[in-house]
Design an enzyme around this catalytic site. Structure first.
Site, short mmCIF file in Angstrom:
data_model
loop_
_atom_site.label_atom_id
_atom_site.label_comp_id
_atom_site.label_asym_id
_atom_site.label_seq_id
_atom_site.Cartn_x
_atom_site.Cartn_y
_atom_site.Cartn_z
N SER A 258 0.81 -1.20 0.00
CA SER A 258 0.00 0.00 0.00
C SER A 258 0.85 1.26 0.00
CB SER A 258 -0.97 -0.05 1.18
OG SER A 258 -2.12 0.69 0.88
N LYS A 262 4.04 2.00 -2.47
CA LYS A 262 4.41 3.16 -3.29
C LYS A 262 5.90 3.46 -3.05
CE LYS A 262 -0.13 5.23 -2.07
NZ LYS A 262 -1.15 4.45 -2.69
N TRP A 349 -10.50 0.33 -4.05
CA TRP A 349 -9.87 1.65 -3.87
C TRP A 349 -8.57 1.75 -4.65
CZ3 TRP A 349 -11.38 6.21 -2.57
CH2 TRP A 349 -10.57 7.15 -1.95
N HIS A 402 -7.71 -5.75 1.10
CA HIS A 402 -6.46 -4.97 1.09
C HIS A 402 -5.60 -5.43 2.26
CE1 HIS A 402 -4.10 -1.39 0.15
NE2 HIS A 402 -4.17 -0.99 1.40
C1 GCU Z 1 -5.25 4.89 2.08
C2 GCU Z 1 -4.71 5.64 0.90
C3 GCU Z 1 -4.01 4.71 -0.08
C4 GCU Z 1 -2.99 3.88 0.65
C5 GCU Z 1 -3.64 3.19 1.82
C6 GCU Z 1 -2.69 2.36 2.71
O1 GCU Z 1 -6.26 4.03 1.66
O2 GCU Z 1 -5.78 6.32 0.28
O3 GCU Z 1 -3.39 5.44 -1.12
O4 GCU Z 1 -2.37 2.98 -0.21
O5 GCU Z 1 -4.22 4.13 2.67
O6 GCU Z 1 -1.54 2.71 2.87
O7 GCU Z 1 -3.16 1.37 3.29
#
Ligand code: GCU
Length: 426
Positions: A258, A262, A349, A402
């Protein structure tokens, strides 16, 4: 208590494939001036640097040269110690980045790396490194882990550091699968991401970023953000690991989930020493396609997490279809190294289909560079059916939410076994 956000049912966001506004997928093999990239040489000397700059100027910001060159002091916290009932050796080191902490800043300018090595190793081992979100003590229940303070806050604002409670030991062990990794002959290394920068807006003073300020860099449109600072942490950890004689320096992979996916993506894209990328659900602003308006938007990322990206990122709010650097280009920067992108079915998402399309598009760069990759006409696979695992570009969409699970890790390890050869152990 903490408010829970259901990211898969956010009012005002599009989750319907049929309602995605028209967009054009960027082409990793087309130069900004429209000319096609036809040779590996053109890729390495022209197109690749062009893409890196697009990400520096529009998404993550530019990591200051002073940060890249900064000497890192390695301080042993614990030497090689038998751990996990004979399965492993444990080592812990602090990577020290700066001088003594600023008074009252709570930050120690260091990142504590926890390293497990398989006890049955007969030589240097391949290692997987990932930043963790819960503190080192959360990755496996092992009383020998010496955690740093974790930064806590209920609403991702004004966090404060706290010594992690006993209940957090092993609290993320399903997400990390430490024992599985070790029993397959791989080392596992991790560090707490908020050692580098507390994950809340206005925490810049407590970030490693504050160590490398130079005139004109603070608040510049391309100033690096927290994701780039975490990616820098990945780079420093990998450099340390590669210097450790117990580690097979040519085979250090990174992983992240997540927001930390990134960071892992950007780290792998910009660090040739990283041998492979195992990217779990890094979503929008990572391995997904931001131009596809499904799930999270630029606006949400830029406004909810203003510290993550560079200031210029906000100029793309409500212009998702025009963003000049996207997930497929990010993943193409990892070529020709082994790359596994993973999605989860109930992670709307992050836009799983966007993650697949990004991987498939990035695969064309692998082909250009003469290595095996998913063909461009590959269809999105069914859930729990990995594809491309016999090439350098693998993908799956796992059933479930997720998260990172045993399924993800087993597929990652199978993939590394195939790409690198299974580790030899007693
Ligand atoms: C939020 C955010 C995402 C990210 C996520 C996470 O949902 O909007 O961009 O990846 O948190 O880190 O779990």
């Amino acid at each position: 208590g903490p408010k829970t956000v259901d990211y898969n049912n956010m009012p005002g966001y599009n989750y319907d494939e049929a309602k995605i506004p028209p967009y054009e997928l960027l082409d990793p093999q087309r130069m900004a001036d429209g000319k096609p990239v036809t040779t590996p040489q053109q890729w390495w000397t022209q197109r690749r640097p062009e893409i890196v700059k697009l990400f520096e100027d529009n998404i993550y910001g530019r990591t200051p040269a002073a940060a890249e060159q900064a000497p890192v002091r390695v301080e042993s916290v614990e030497g090689r110690t038998p751990a996990l009932d004979g399965l492993a050796y444990r080592e812990q080191v602090d990577l020290i980045f700066g001088p003594a902490p600023k008074p009252g800043s709570h930050t120690a300018w260091r990142m504590r790396v926890l390293l497990y090595l398989p006890a049955r190793a007969t030589g240097p081992v391949p290692v997987i490194f990932g930043l963790n979100g819960g503190g080192n003590q959360s990755v496996v229940d092992d009383p020998g882990i010496k955690p740093t303070d974790i930064w806590v806050s209920e609403d991702e604002q004004a966090p404060h550091p706290e010594t992690p409670g006993a209940d957090t030991r092993g609290s993320q062990s399903t997400q990390w699968q430490v024992k599985t990794v070790l029993s397959r002959g791989y080392g596992l290394a991790t560090a707490y991401y908020q050692d580098l920068e507390p994950d809340a807006k206005d925490q810049r003073a407590n970030s490693v970023r504050a160590l490398f300020d130079a005139p004109g860099t603070v608040s510049a449109p391309n100033e690096w953000g927290a994701v780039a600072a975490w990616a820098w942490g990945y780079r420093k950890a990998v450099a340390y690991l590669r210097s450790n004689p117990a580690v097979d320096a040519a085979h250090v992979a990174v992983t992240g989930h997540s927001r930390l996916g990134k960071a892992a993506d950007w780290a792998a894209a910009t660090t040739p020493e990283i041998g492979a990328l195992l990217s779990t659900e890094s979503g929008k602003g990572g391995q997904s396609i931001q131009r596809r308006e499904l799930g999270e938007t630029v606006k949400h990322l830029a406004e909810k997490f203003p510290h993550w990206m560079c200031p210029a990122y906000a100029t793309w709010i409500n212009r998702d279809q025009q963003i000049p650097a996207d997930g497929n280009m990010l993943l193409s920067l990892v070529a020709p190294r082994p790359l596994y992108a993973a999605s989860a079915n109930d992670d709307r998402w992050a836009d799983p289909k966007g993650e697949f399309l990004a991987l498939r598009s990035a695969a064309t760069t692998y082909t250009l560079l003469g290595t095996s990759a998913l063909p461009p006409d590959t269809a999105m696979p069914a859930v729990d059916r990995p594809i491309g695992t016999d090439t350098n570009t693998a993908y799956h969409i796992r059933s479930g939410k997720h998260d990172v699970t045993a399924f993800d890790w087993q597929r990652y390890l199978d993939f590394l076994d195939t790409r690198w050869g299974a580790p030899v152990h007693r």
